[in-house]
Design a protein around this motif. Structure first.
Motif, short mmCIF file in Angstrom:
data_model
loop_
_atom_site.label_atom_id
_atom_site.label_comp_id
_atom_site.label_asym_id
_atom_site.label_seq_id
_atom_site.Cartn_x
_atom_site.Cartn_y
_atom_site.Cartn_z
N LEU A 375 18.95 -32.37 -44.49
CA LEU A 375 19.89 -33.44 -44.82
C LEU A 375 20.72 -33.06 -46.04
O LEU A 375 21.93 -33.36 -46.09
CB LEU A 375 19.12 -34.74 -45.10
N ASN A 376 20.09 -32.41 -47.01
CA ASN A 376 20.83 -32.00 -48.21
C ASN A 376 21.88 -30.95 -47.88
O ASN A 376 23.03 -31.05 -48.33
CB ASN A 376 19.84 -31.47 -49.25
N VAL A 377 21.50 -29.95 -47.08
CA VAL A 377 22.45 -28.92 -46.67
C VAL A 377 23.60 -29.54 -45.87
O VAL A 377 24.77 -29.23 -46.09
CB VAL A 377 21.75 -27.83 -45.84
N GLY A 378 23.25 -30.44 -44.95
CA GLY A 378 24.28 -31.07 -44.12
C GLY A 378 25.30 -31.83 -44.94
O GLY A 378 26.51 -31.77 -44.66
N GLY A 379 24.85 -32.54 -45.97
CA GLY A 379 25.78 -33.31 -46.79
C GLY A 379 26.75 -32.45 -47.56
O GLY A 379 27.94 -32.78 -47.68
N TYR A 380 26.28 -31.33 -48.09
CA TYR A 380 27.16 -30.45 -48.87
C TYR A 380 28.01 -29.56 -47.96
O TYR A 380 29.20 -29.35 -48.22
CB TYR A 380 26.32 -29.58 -49.81
N ALA A 381 27.40 -29.02 -46.92
CA ALA A 381 28.14 -28.10 -46.04
C ALA A 381 29.18 -28.82 -45.21
O ALA A 381 30.16 -28.18 -44.75
CB ALA A 381 27.16 -27.35 -45.13
N ALA A 382 29.04 -30.12 -44.99
CA ALA A 382 30.03 -30.86 -44.19
C ALA A 382 31.41 -30.77 -44.81
O ALA A 382 32.42 -30.58 -44.11
CB ALA A 382 29.59 -32.32 -44.06
N GLU A 383 31.48 -30.90 -46.13
CA GLU A 383 32.78 -30.82 -46.80
C GLU A 383 33.33 -29.41 -46.78
O GLU A 383 34.55 -29.20 -46.75
CB GLU A 383 32.67 -31.35 -48.23
#
Length: 497
Positions: A375-383
């Motif tokens: 979830l942490n990776v997804g939040g940052y990598a999305a941008e």
């Protein structure tokens, strides 16, 4: 279709037959009086608090006075033990969330804890002592530590003693760290169990800290700790401890570790213990090399790979949702990104592991770590992915639309291949950060690389060499990953316009 129905029928029939067999087997066992299988009891412990719970420097096996006591109790009570290691401040949350069934970690009985937990019969008696750097003549009693800085485990009984005396608390995970802070002059005092302090002095041979006084006149009583909903386990433990005391087993275990019987009340007067075997720094590092490498291979790397792969999928979906013109699709993506980037990863780990456990959703340590890290990776990598997609020239969208490409085909063949090349450098940074962030998983009971280094450093107090060795492992992995970035960029460069 007919084959599928036959397969389904076979599955249902097999399940039915198995259920009958299990039911019949259980009934048969009950009717013939066959004893039930031993229950598995999960034991929460630090593994970094010698001589009570620590890892043997030679074998890396979990050992210590408390470990031997709970094993003896298990033999008497017919339990199968499963040890769960965690920092002290995480042990009580683990018990509350149902992650462990009992704590064996020199837990001192006090009124606050008695209001929340069940305790067994005490199996250790000790007294608190005040420890300072050698040569400090200003501190002798608890009254003298008012306004001073004390290094303590935040949720320990000794932290409360120091706090009540007016000391300012600096949180540490283990006594060895507190002793090191004393030596460095970064704290003024430590209040702790006299047996733990004596063992540390005997094991390390340190003359840089000393016991200067008693932390009150009360004798501390240590016991196994259970949840309020476990009276049966508590009773079984009490019965086992009574038998172990009667046949001398508790006294024998105590003599093996301390050269004295600390299981009786006058043990509070113990002024010397044998101490653990001492080893050179080189021997400590050599002994820790394989356990640390095992932690890297078994936990750190799998956590990284799984979390990054899942996180990238989440990031791509979130980025596309964030770019959608539909507000109902866009809003959840915005909230998700904002929540992840606005909260610490450590808090996210606690919420997934301990928080969800308290509402009935109990997730094992490794899957919980993967969920939180993903979830942490997804939040940052999305941008990162969204920015890479937006950097593809708008004219290519229009040209693809003109020749009749639909949106999915446009994204798959034109946009995403070019965006991938642009996203490689920032995503590589995300991956490198993830490798290091896996070290936080130790707080939710995952015995990864850093936790193994802490286990080795605790009985030896060789913090610098062991932490440098852990840093070397992390650096090697990050270096290898970084070397793969340039070839990947070249490979994806063929898609660049």
């Amino acid at each position: 279709m007919q084959q599928s129905r036959r397969a389904l029928a076979l599955v249902v029939l097999s399940w039915f037959v198995a259920s009958l067999a299990l039911t019949g087997g259980a009934a048969s066992a009950e009717s013939t009086g066959t004893p039930a299988e031993a229950r598995t009891v999960r034991v929460g412990t630090e593994g970094t608090y010698p001589p009570f719970t620590f890892h043997d420097p030679g074998t890396d096996e979990l050992t210590g006075f408390d470990i031997e006591v709970i094993r003896a109790v298990a033999d008497e009570a017919g339990w199968d033990l499963e040890f769960v290691e965690a920092p002290f401040d995480s042990i009580f949350p683990a018990l509350d969330a149902g992650r462990v069934d009992v704590i064996a970690n020199q837990i001192t009985i006090n009124p606050e804890r008695e209001a929340r937990y069940l305790f067994s019969t005490p199996y250790t008696y000790s007294r608190g002592v005040i420890v300072t750097a050698a040569g400090n003549d200003d501190v002798r009693t608890l009254d003298d530590i008012d306004g001073l800085v004390a290094a303590e485990s935040e949720t320990s009984n000794w932290a409360q003693v120091a706090r009540d005396a007016g000391a300012e608390i600096r949180a540490v995970d283990q006594f060895a760290q507190a002793a090191e802070l004393l030596v460095q002059g970064r704290v003024d005092v430590v209040v702790n169990d006299n047996i733990a302090v004596l063992d540390y002095l005997a094991s390390t041979g340190s003359d840089e800290i000393e016991i200067v006084g008693d932390a009150g006149e009360d004798v501390g009583q240590q016991a196994l700790t259970f949840r309020q909903d476990s009276p049966e386990l508590q009773q079984e433990a009490d019965d086992a401890l009574a038998r172990l005391a009667d046949d001398g087993t508790l006294a024998d275990i105590s003599e093996d570790y301390f050269g004295a019987d600390v299981t009786v009340e006058d043990a509070a007067e113990v002024t010397d213990v044998r101490g653990s075997d001492t080893r050179s720094t080189a021997e400590v590092v050599r002994g820790a090399a394989w356990p640390m490498l095992k932690g890297l291979l078994v936990y750190t790397l799998p956590l990284t790979v799984a979390s990054f792969a899942i996180g990238l999928v989440l990031a791509l979906v979130t980025a596309l949702a964030r770019m959608s013109s539909n507000r109902l699709v866009q809003l959840p993506a915005r909230v998700y990104i904002s929540a992840i980037r606005g909260t610490p990863l450590l808090v996210q780990l606690f919420i997934v592991f301990y928080g969800l456990g308290q509402i009935g959703l109990t997730i094992p340590p490794v899957p919980a770590a993967i969920i939180a890290l993903s979830l942490n990776v997804g939040g940052y990598a999305a941008e990162i992915i969204r920015g890479s997609i937006l950097s593809v020239p708008r004219g290519q969208y229009e040209a693809a639309t003109t020749i009749g490409m639909r949106y999915p085909q446009l994204m798959r063949r034109i946009v995403l291949p070019q965006a991938a090349r642009i996203a490689v450098p920032p995503l590589s940074n995300t991956l490198l950060s993830l490798i290091k962030d896996t070290s936080l998983a130790s707080v939710i009971l995952v015995p990864e690389l850093l936790r193994r280094a802490i286990n080795a450093a605790s009985p030896s107090a060789d913090f610098m060499p062991l932490y440098l060795f852990a840093a070397l492992y992390y650096w090697i992995v990050c270096f290898i990953v970084a070397q793969a970035q340039e070839p990947l960029e070249r490979r994806l460069g063929r898609y660049a316009a």
